[in-house]
Enzyme design. Structure first.
Site, PDB file in Angstrom:
ATOM      1  N   VAL A  42      38.626  36.694  35.768  1.00  0.00           N
ATOM      2  CA  VAL A  42      37.510  36.414  35.961  1.00  0.00           C
ATOM      3  C   VAL A  42      37.002  37.208  37.298  1.00  0.00           C
ATOM      4  CG1 VAL A  42      38.572  35.027  37.769  1.00  0.00           C
ATOM      5  CG2 VAL A  42      36.484  34.325  37.081  1.00  0.00           C
ATOM      6  N   LYS A  43      37.882  38.039  37.785  1.00  0.00           N
ATOM      7  CA  LYS A  43      37.514  38.916  38.863  1.00  0.00           C
ATOM      8  C   LYS A  43      36.894  40.301  38.565  1.00  0.00           C
ATOM      9  CE  LYS A  43      39.742  36.717  42.215  1.00  0.00           C
ATOM     10  NZ  LYS A  43      39.037  36.659  43.299  1.00  0.00           N
ATOM     11  N   ASP A  44      36.781  40.374  37.174  1.00  0.00           N
ATOM     12  CA  ASP A  44      35.789  41.496  36.733  1.00  0.00           C
ATOM     13  C   ASP A  44      34.267  41.350  37.615  1.00  0.00           C
ATOM     14  OD1 ASP A  44      37.837  42.579  35.402  1.00  0.00           O
ATOM     15  OD2 ASP A  44      36.929  42.629  33.422  1.00  0.00           O
TER      16      ASP A  44
END
Ligand SMILES: Cc1ncc(COP(=O)(O)O)c(C=O)c1O
Length: 328
Positions: A42-44
């Site tokens: 999700v951190k992309d």
């Protein structure tokens, strides 16, 4: 049709219905698979967004250096954007971070500084203080600070929230996420509640974190804070991007429940997800069990799974590690 570069493949992750794990539940339980992002989490979404925001504000200049404190995934999101844009990355992480995540960061070409895990955030040795110090000492460096950076919440308000709304055709009734910076849950909640104020947003915490008690009692209990085994979930203090007022409830699950659920998820549904995914799913299913009135044929429950099991092969999916940590 092709994408102009890898960054344009971020987001639009699939939502998948659970079948076997939820076979006795008279509602629809869906999982949003953030492992489909190019850096595997999700951190992309926020890595790219924070780099672009730092450029737009003029803080990050050509040839600059990006510094960040990360549990691994945000670093991956940042460094993949930095590679294309020509910035050097220096990341700090705690010794809790899996070997897979460390190796991934160095594969992308980031410099990694490992810090002790059992120290207070204000301690000069903590991974936050170390990131601040490196940023202050390095010419041209910018500390992105995902815990307070508004581009974090904004990225989820602009992408994750709208995707959940559109992919469920506006039928979502409950949204579950685990929180660390709070960006995922706050930004998604902000968007979803603007579409339908009735949507219930529920956080899932791990033991050792401050959020569960803070939500219910408005205080942080220092004795409850300790380094657990789940990477990326929970926080020892209230991060600036954690907007508790947008949440309807907060529940929590144990390390053991989280790891067991992650292992069941791959065996029963064929979905290979990470530790915090096991945490949020086990917390969500337990919460539903305790709130049977919320299980209706028209309930559409969305649970966001932040990353992939590939990042924890040497931990959650390794029986020796699980035994060593009394998790099986
Ligand atoms: C694996 C994992 N799960 C959950 C989270 C929590 O997401 P957020 O920081 O948006 O609250 C993170 C954040 O680092 C993470 O890496």
């Amino acid at each position: 049709m092709w994408h102009p570069n890898i960054l344009k493949t971020i987001g639009n992750t699939p939502i998948v219905k659970l079948n076997r794990l939820t076979k006795d539940m008279a509602c629809t339980v869906l999982v949003k698979l953030e492992s489909f992002n190019p850096g595997g989490s999700v951190k992309d979404r926020i890595g790219y967004a924070m780099v672009e925001a730092a450029e737009a504000s003029g803080q990050l200049k050509p040839g600059g250096v990006i510094v960040e404190a990360t549990s691994g995934n945000t670093g991956t999101g940042i460094v993949q954007a930095a590679r294309l844009k020509g910035y050097r990355c220096i990341f700090t992480a705690t010794e809790k971070v899996s070997k897979e995540k460390r190796d991934l960061l160095t594969a992308y070409g980031a410099d990694l500084v490992i810090c002790p895990k059992d120290v207070d955030p204000e301690d000069p040795q903590s991974y936050y203080s170390t990131a601040e110090r490196i940023a202050a000492e390095t010419p041209g460096a910018v500390y992105l600070n995902q815990y307070y950076n508004e581009a974090n919440v904004q990225a989820h308000y602009q992408t994750t929230g709208p995707e959940i709304w559109e992919q469920t055709e506006g039928q979502v009734t409950h949204f579950f996420a685990t929180a660390s910076t709070g960006g995922t849950i706050s930004g998604s909640a902000m968007y979803l509640k603007e579409q339908n104020a009735e949507i219930q947003v529920i956080g899932v915490d791990c033991y050792g974190s401050s959020y569960f008690t803070y939500f219910h009692e408005g205080i942080i209990v220092p004795d409850e804070i300790y380094a657990n085994q789940i990477e990326g979930a929970g926080k020892e203090y209230l991060a600036g991007n954690m907007h508790m007022d947008l949440l309807n409830d907060y529940t929590r699950a144990s390390d053991q429940d989280a790891m067991k659920m992650a292992r069941r998820l791959v065996k029963e549904e064929g979905i290979f997800a990470g530790q915090s995914s096991g945490l949020v799913l086990s917390g969500a299913l337990q919460w539903l069990e305790h709130h049977p009135q919320e299980i209706r044929p028209d309930s559409v429950i969305v649970v966001l799974l932040p990353d992939s099991g590939m990042k924890y092969i040497s931990k959650t999916y390794n029986d020796d590690w699980m035994r060593e940590h009394n998790l099986i």
